[in-house]
Design a protein around this motif. Structure first.
Motif, PDB file in Angstrom:
ATOM      1  N   VAL A  21     -57.945   4.772 -35.881  1.00 53.90           N
ATOM      2  CA  VAL A  21     -59.175   4.090 -35.481  1.00 53.90           C
ATOM      3  C   VAL A  21     -60.297   4.519 -36.421  1.00 53.90           C
ATOM      4  CG1 VAL A  21     -60.867   3.718 -33.633  1.00 53.90           C
ATOM      5  CG2 VAL A  21     -58.439   4.021 -33.072  1.00 53.90           C
ATOM      6  N   SER A  22     -61.086   3.543 -36.866  1.00 53.88           N
ATOM      7  CA  SER A  22     -62.204   3.817 -37.775  1.00 53.88           C
ATOM      8  C   SER A  22     -63.527   3.467 -37.092  1.00 53.88           C
ATOM      9  CB  SER A  22     -62.061   2.989 -39.051  1.00 53.88           C
ATOM     10  OG  SER A  22     -63.199   3.168 -39.888  1.00 53.88           O
ATOM     11  N   ASN A  23     -64.574   4.171 -37.523  1.00 55.70           N
ATOM     12  CA  ASN A  23     -65.930   3.812 -37.068  1.00 55.70           C
ATOM     13  C   ASN A  23     -66.850   3.480 -38.242  1.00 55.70           C
ATOM     14  OD1 ASN A  23     -66.170   6.361 -38.117  1.00 55.70           O
ATOM     15  ND2 ASN A  23     -67.174   7.267 -36.323  1.00 55.70           N
ATOM     16  N   ALA A  24     -66.238   3.245 -39.419  1.00 54.71           N
ATOM     17  CA  ALA A  24     -67.030   2.821 -40.576  1.00 54.71           C
ATOM     18  C   ALA A  24     -67.543   1.397 -40.345  1.00 54.71           C
ATOM     19  CB  ALA A  24     -66.192   2.879 -41.850  1.00 54.71           C
ATOM     20  N   PRO A  25     -68.692   1.033 -40.901  1.00 55.33           N
ATOM     21  CA  PRO A  25     -69.262  -0.311 -40.659  1.00 55.33           C
ATOM     22  C   PRO A  25     -68.284  -1.435 -40.935  1.00 55.33           C
ATOM     23  CG  PRO A  25     -70.871   1.083 -41.737  1.00 55.33           C
ATOM     24  CD  PRO A  25     -69.596   1.874 -41.710  1.00 55.33           C
ATOM     25  N   THR A  26     -67.480  -1.295 -41.989  1.00 54.62           N
ATOM     26  CA  THR A  26     -66.532  -2.351 -42.326  1.00 54.62           C
ATOM     27  C   THR A  26     -65.092  -1.983 -41.964  1.00 54.62           C
ATOM     28  OG1 THR A  26     -66.355  -1.470 -44.580  1.00 54.62           O
ATOM     29  CG2 THR A  26     -67.983  -3.214 -44.192  1.00 54.62           C
ATOM     30  N   GLY A  27     -64.905  -0.864 -41.291  1.00 59.05           N
ATOM     31  CA  GLY A  27     -63.563  -0.466 -40.896  1.00 59.05           C
ATOM     32  C   GLY A  27     -62.737   0.028 -42.064  1.00 59.05           C
ATOM     33  N   PHE A  28     -61.425  -0.136 -41.970  1.00 58.77           N
ATOM     34  CA  PHE A  28     -60.512   0.306 -43.022  1.00 58.77           C
ATOM     35  C   PHE A  28     -60.486  -0.716 -44.157  1.00 58.77           C
ATOM     36  CE2 PHE A  28     -58.378   2.269 -39.205  1.00 58.77           C
ATOM     37  CZ  PHE A  28     -58.668   3.588 -39.531  1.00 58.77           C
ATOM     38  N   SER A  29     -60.402  -0.227 -45.372  1.00 52.92           N
ATOM     39  CA  SER A  29     -60.252  -1.102 -46.527  1.00 52.92           C
ATOM     40  C   SER A  29     -58.784  -1.486 -46.693  1.00 52.92           C
ATOM     41  CB  SER A  29     -60.734  -0.396 -47.792  1.00 52.92           C
ATOM     42  OG  SER A  29     -59.871   0.695 -48.099  1.00 52.92           O
ATOM     43  N   ASP A  30     -58.524  -2.447 -47.594  1.00 55.93           N
ATOM     44  CA  ASP A  30     -57.135  -2.827 -47.871  1.00 55.93           C
ATOM     45  C   ASP A  30     -56.351  -1.638 -48.413  1.00 55.93           C
ATOM     46  OD1 ASP A  30     -57.707  -5.364 -47.038  1.00 55.93           O
ATOM     47  OD2 ASP A  30     -57.930  -6.208 -49.057  1.00 55.93           O
ATOM     48  N   ALA A  31     -57.008  -0.828 -49.259  1.00 52.26           N
ATOM     49  CA  ALA A  31     -56.339   0.360 -49.796  1.00 52.26           C
ATOM     50  C   ALA A  31     -56.028   1.357 -48.679  1.00 52.26           C
ATOM     51  CB  ALA A  31     -57.219   1.021 -50.861  1.00 52.26           C
ATOM     52  N   ASP A  32     -56.949   1.487 -47.712  1.00 52.58           N
ATOM     53  CA  ASP A  32     -56.695   2.379 -46.575  1.00 52.58           C
ATOM     54  C   ASP A  32     -55.474   1.908 -45.786  1.00 52.58           C
ATOM     55  OD1 ASP A  32     -58.955   3.930 -47.121  1.00 52.58           O
ATOM     56  OD2 ASP A  32     -60.248   2.709 -45.829  1.00 52.58           O
ATOM     57  N   ILE A  33     -55.413   0.613 -45.530  1.00 53.83           N
ATOM     58  CA  ILE A  33     -54.305   0.056 -44.740  1.00 53.83           C
ATOM     59  C   ILE A  33     -52.980   0.289 -45.444  1.00 53.83           C
ATOM     60  CG2 ILE A  33     -53.272  -2.070 -43.842  1.00 53.83           C
ATOM     61  CD1 ILE A  33     -55.611  -1.039 -42.184  1.00 53.83           C
ATOM     62  N   ASP A  34     -52.967   0.100 -46.759  1.00 58.60           N
ATOM     63  CA  ASP A  34     -51.743   0.353 -47.525  1.00 58.60           C
ATOM     64  C   ASP A  34     -51.332   1.816 -47.413  1.00 58.60           C
ATOM     65  OD1 ASP A  34     -49.715  -0.474 -49.606  1.00 58.60           O
ATOM     66  OD2 ASP A  34     -50.778   1.116 -50.699  1.00 58.60           O
ATOM     67  N   LEU A  35     -52.301   2.726 -47.509  1.00 60.19           N
ATOM     68  CA  LEU A  35     -52.010   4.161 -47.389  1.00 60.19           C
ATOM     69  C   LEU A  35     -51.480   4.488 -45.995  1.00 60.19           C
ATOM     70  CD1 LEU A  35     -52.126   7.129 -48.282  1.00 60.19           C
ATOM     71  CD2 LEU A  35     -54.553   7.126 -47.628  1.00 60.19           C
ATOM     72  N   LEU A  36     -52.090   3.912 -44.976  1.00 61.46           N
ATOM     73  CA  LEU A  36     -51.671   4.217 -43.609  1.00 61.46           C
ATOM     74  C   LEU A  36     -50.261   3.708 -43.328  1.00 61.46           C
ATOM     75  CD1 LEU A  36     -55.019   3.551 -41.692  1.00 61.46           C
ATOM     76  CD2 LEU A  36     -54.139   5.700 -42.632  1.00 61.46           C
ATOM     77  N   HIS A  37     -49.876   2.599 -43.939  1.00 61.62           N
ATOM     78  CA  HIS A  37     -48.491   2.134 -43.838  1.00 61.62           C
ATOM     79  C   HIS A  37     -47.538   3.184 -44.415  1.00 61.62           C
ATOM     80  CE1 HIS A  37     -48.086  -1.936 -42.238  1.00 61.62           C
ATOM     81  NE2 HIS A  37     -49.252  -2.259 -42.796  1.00 61.62           N
ATOM     82  N   ARG A  38     -47.865   3.690 -45.592  1.00 63.27           N
ATOM     83  CA  ARG A  38     -46.992   4.682 -46.235  1.00 63.27           C
ATOM     84  C   ARG A  38     -46.950   5.982 -45.439  1.00 63.27           C
ATOM     85  NH1 ARG A  38     -49.320   6.041 -50.861  1.00 63.27           N
ATOM     86  NH2 ARG A  38     -51.052   4.551 -50.885  1.00 63.27           N
ATOM     87  N   ILE A  39     -48.069   6.355 -44.867  1.00 59.47           N
ATOM     88  CA  ILE A  39     -48.121   7.562 -44.043  1.00 59.47           C
ATOM     89  C   ILE A  39     -47.246   7.403 -42.803  1.00 59.47           C
ATOM     90  CG2 ILE A  39     -49.641   8.810 -42.443  1.00 59.47           C
ATOM     91  CD1 ILE A  39     -51.750   8.752 -44.657  1.00 59.47           C
ATOM     92  N   ALA A  40     -47.288   6.233 -42.153  1.00 62.10           N
ATOM     93  CA  ALA A  40     -46.458   5.999 -40.976  1.00 62.10           C
ATOM     94  C   ALA A  40     -44.975   6.098 -41.319  1.00 62.10           C
ATOM     95  CB  ALA A  40     -46.779   4.634 -40.369  1.00 62.10           C
ATOM     96  N   ASN A  41     -44.593   5.560 -42.476  1.00 63.83           N
ATOM     97  CA  ASN A  41     -43.197   5.649 -42.899  1.00 63.83           C
ATOM     98  C   ASN A  41     -42.758   7.094 -43.094  1.00 63.83           C
ATOM     99  OD1 ASN A  41     -42.822   2.873 -42.893  1.00 63.83           O
ATOM    100  ND2 ASN A  41     -43.418   2.641 -45.047  1.00 63.83           N
ATOM    101  N   ALA A  42     -43.654   7.929 -43.606  1.00 58.93           N
ATOM    102  CA  ALA A  42     -43.329   9.339 -43.809  1.00 58.93           C
ATOM    103  C   ALA A  42     -43.318  10.104 -42.493  1.00 58.93           C
ATOM    104  CB  ALA A  42     -44.331   9.975 -44.775  1.00 58.93           C
ATOM    105  N   LEU A  43     -44.218   9.736 -41.567  1.00 57.48           N
ATOM    106  CA  LEU A  43     -44.291  10.418 -40.276  1.00 57.48           C
ATOM    107  C   LEU A  43     -43.067  10.148 -39.410  1.00 57.48           C
ATOM    108  CD1 LEU A  43     -47.995   9.882 -39.137  1.00 57.48           C
ATOM    109  CD2 LEU A  43     -46.904  12.074 -39.672  1.00 57.48           C
ATOM    110  N   CYS A  44     -42.480   8.975 -39.553  1.00 61.24           N
ATOM    111  CA  CYS A  44     -41.425   8.547 -38.634  1.00 61.24           C
ATOM    112  C   CYS A  44     -40.267   9.547 -38.533  1.00 61.24           C
ATOM    113  CB  CYS A  44     -40.924   7.167 -39.034  1.00 61.24           C
ATOM    114  SG  CYS A  44     -39.777   6.450 -37.841  1.00 61.24           S
ATOM    115  N   PRO A  45     -39.599   9.922 -39.632  1.00 63.01           N
ATOM    116  CA  PRO A  45     -38.467  10.858 -39.484  1.00 63.01           C
ATOM    117  C   PRO A  45     -38.901  12.247 -39.031  1.00 63.01           C
ATOM    118  CG  PRO A  45     -38.965  10.475 -41.806  1.00 63.01           C
ATOM    119  CD  PRO A  45     -39.776   9.493 -41.036  1.00 63.01           C
ATOM    120  N   ILE A  46     -40.124  12.660 -39.416  1.00 60.18           N
ATOM    121  CA  ILE A  46     -40.601  13.981 -38.982  1.00 60.18           C
ATOM    122  C   ILE A  46     -40.844  13.970 -37.479  1.00 60.18           C
ATOM    123  CG2 ILE A  46     -42.295  15.779 -39.358  1.00 60.18           C
ATOM    124  CD1 ILE A  46     -40.635  15.007 -41.837  1.00 60.18           C
TER     125      ILE A  46
END
Length: 381
Positions: free
Chosen positions: A141-166
Motif C-alpha cells: 500500500v502506498s500513500n504517495a500522491p500518485t501511488g506506485f509507479s510502473d517501475a515500482d509495480i514491476d519491482l513488486l512483482h519480482r519481489i513477490a516471486n522471490a518471497l513465495c518459496p521463502i
C-alpha cells in the motif's frame, strides 16, 4: 566496495535467514530506503493448524513492525473478510490493484475506505502460489500522491516471486511444528523435529507418571448421544491439558477417555521431589479447573515415579513416541483403584515418600506385577 544486493538477492540470501517477520520488516525498510513509496507491507498465508487458519506479518511506515498475528478458523465467515481485497485475491488467484485516489463505489469494502481515510492512495496485492496449494499473498500500500509507479509495480512483482518459496518454506516449518506439538506435546514434538524419529531411538529417563480417566465412561456412552459424550470428553481433556501444562508436565497421549502425562526429572533428589510435587499440583489444579469448566463427570488420577523408556517404538512404517516400563504400568494400576476406594487422587508409596508433602494413607493394595502390596495415599492438602 562490493555492489549492494538487489532486493530480490537480499530476500534469497540474507533475508531468508532472518525468520519470516524480520525478513518482512527488513524488506519494507529496504524498499523505503530505495524510494519506493511504501505505507504498508503485509504478508499473509494460509496455515494447516488446529487453532489458526492464517498468519500475517504486517509493517507500517508510521509504526514500523507490528506483531505477527494469527486468524482463527472461520475467517471466511467474518464481515471483515467477506468481499475484502484479500478475499478477492484468494478467490481469483490473480493480482489486484486499486487506485484509492479515484472515487470508491458503494460496493467497495470497508478495508479500502479505512486505508483511504488514513491517506493511502494505491493498493496492490499479489497472490503467492505455493506448491502445497495452501498459498498466501503479499499486499503493498502506498500513500504517495500518485501511488506506485510502473517501475515500482514491476519491482513488486519480482519481489513477490522471490518471497513465495521463502514464505512457503516458513509455512511448512510452522506446519511441521504445529503437527508435532499438537499430536505429541511441546517437549516430545521438539525431540521429533530435532531428528529423534528412528524406531528404537529410546532413552531411559526418570519421571513422575500421571494416569487419569473418566469414571463411568462406558455407562455414559450407553446413556447419552455420541456427540454429547464427545463434548464431555473434550472438556475433560481440556481440563487435564491446562492442569498439566501449567505445572510443567506434558500430556503424552489421549487414550480413549484417559490421559497419560509425563513429568521428567533430572534424576537428582531435588529433581525427583520437584517432579512429584508438580504431578500432585497438576492433580489439584485439574480438580479446580473441572469445577470452573462445569465438567459433569468425575475422574480419577493415579501417580507413580520411576524409570521409563522414552522414545520411538512400532513397525517399520508406523512408529509411535511413547513411554514404556514397569513404572508406567504401576501408575495405571494405582489410578484403577480410585473408583474402588472413592478417591479422586491416589499416589504410590514411592511418590508419597519422594514428594514429602502431607499425605493420608488410604489403603494397602496388591498391584498386579508387584510381589508385595503397595500402600496408596492421597494428598491431604
Amino acid at each position: 566496495m562490493a555492489p549492494a544486493l538487489s532486493h530480490v538477492d537480499w530476500i534469497l540470501t540474507t533475508g531468508r535467514q532472518l525468520g519470516l517477520d524480520r525478513m518482512v520488516y527488513g524488506l519494507a525498510e529496504r524498499l523505503c530506503d530505495a524510494g519506493v513509496p511504501l505505507m504498508r507491507l503485509r504478508l499473509s498465508m494460509r496455515t494447516t493448524h488446529p487453532l489458526t487458519e492464517a498468519e500475517s506479518v504486517l509493517w507500517e511506515a508510521d509504526t514500523g513492525p507490528i506483531t505477527q498475528s494469527d486468524a482463527p478458523h472461520g475467517l471466511e465467515t467474518r464481515p471483515a473478510y467477506i468481499g475484502s481485497p484479500m478475499a478477492v485475491i484468494a478467490e481469483t488467484g490473480a493480482p489486484l490493484r486499486r487506485k484509492l485516489t479515484a472515487p470508491l463505489a458503494p460496493s467497495d469494502h470497508l478495508v479500502l475506505r479505512e486505508l483511504r481515510d488514513r491517506g493511502a492512495t494505491d493498493y496492490f496485492g499479489l497472490p503467492l502460489d505455493f506448491v502445497a496449494g495452501t498459498g498466501g499473498m503479499v499486499i503493498f500500500v502506498s500513500n504517495a500522491p500518485t501511488g506506485f509507479s510502473d517501475a515500482d509495480i514491476d519491482l513488486l512483482h519480482r519481489i513477490a516471486n522471490a518471497l513465495c518459496p521463502i514464505a512457503e518454506a516458513h509455512g511448512n516449518h510452522r506446519l511441521a511444528t504445529a503437527i508435532a506439538t499438537s499430536y505429541l506435546g511441546a517437549r516430545t514434538g521438539q525431540r521429533v523435529l530435532a531428528g529423534q524419529i528412528t524406531r528404537g531411538n529410546i532413552e531411559t529417563i526418570e519421571a513422575a507418571i500421571l494416569f487419569s480417566d473418566i469414571r463411568g465412561w462406558t455407562a455414559l456412552n450407553a446413556t447419552r448421544p455420541a456427540s454429547e459424550a464427545l463434548a464431555i470428553a473434550n472438556t475433560y481433556f481440556e481440563v487435564m491439558s491446562e492442569a498439566v501444562d501449567t505445572t510443567n508436565g506434558e500430556i503424552l497421549k489421549f487414550m480413549g477417555d484417559g490421559v497419560l502425562a509425563l513429568f521428567p526429572s533430572d534424576g537428582t533428589d531435588q529433581g525427583r521431589q520437584s517432579t512429584c510435587r508438580q504431578a500432585i499440583a497438576a492433580s489439584h489444579a485439574a480438580q479446580g479447573i473441572a469445577v470452573l469448566a462445569d465438567l459433569p463427570v468425575p475422574f480419577g488420577i493415579g501417580i507413580h515415579y520411576g524409570e521409563v523408556l522414552y522414545g520411538n517404538v512400532g513397525a517399520r512404517t508406523r512408529i509411535d513416541f511413547t513411554i514404556l516400563g514397569q513404572a508406567v504400568n504401576i501408575a495405571s494400576r494405582v489410578e484403577s483403584f480410585c473408583r474402588r476406594l472413592s478417591q479422586t487422587i491416589l499416589v504410590s508409596d514411592t511418590v508419597a515418600a519422594i514428594a514429602d508433602v502431607p499425605m493420608r494413607h488410604v489403603s494397602t493394595q496388591a498391584l498386579k506385577g508387584l510381589d508385595t502390596p503397595m500402600p496408596l495415599h492421597t494428598p491431604s492438602t
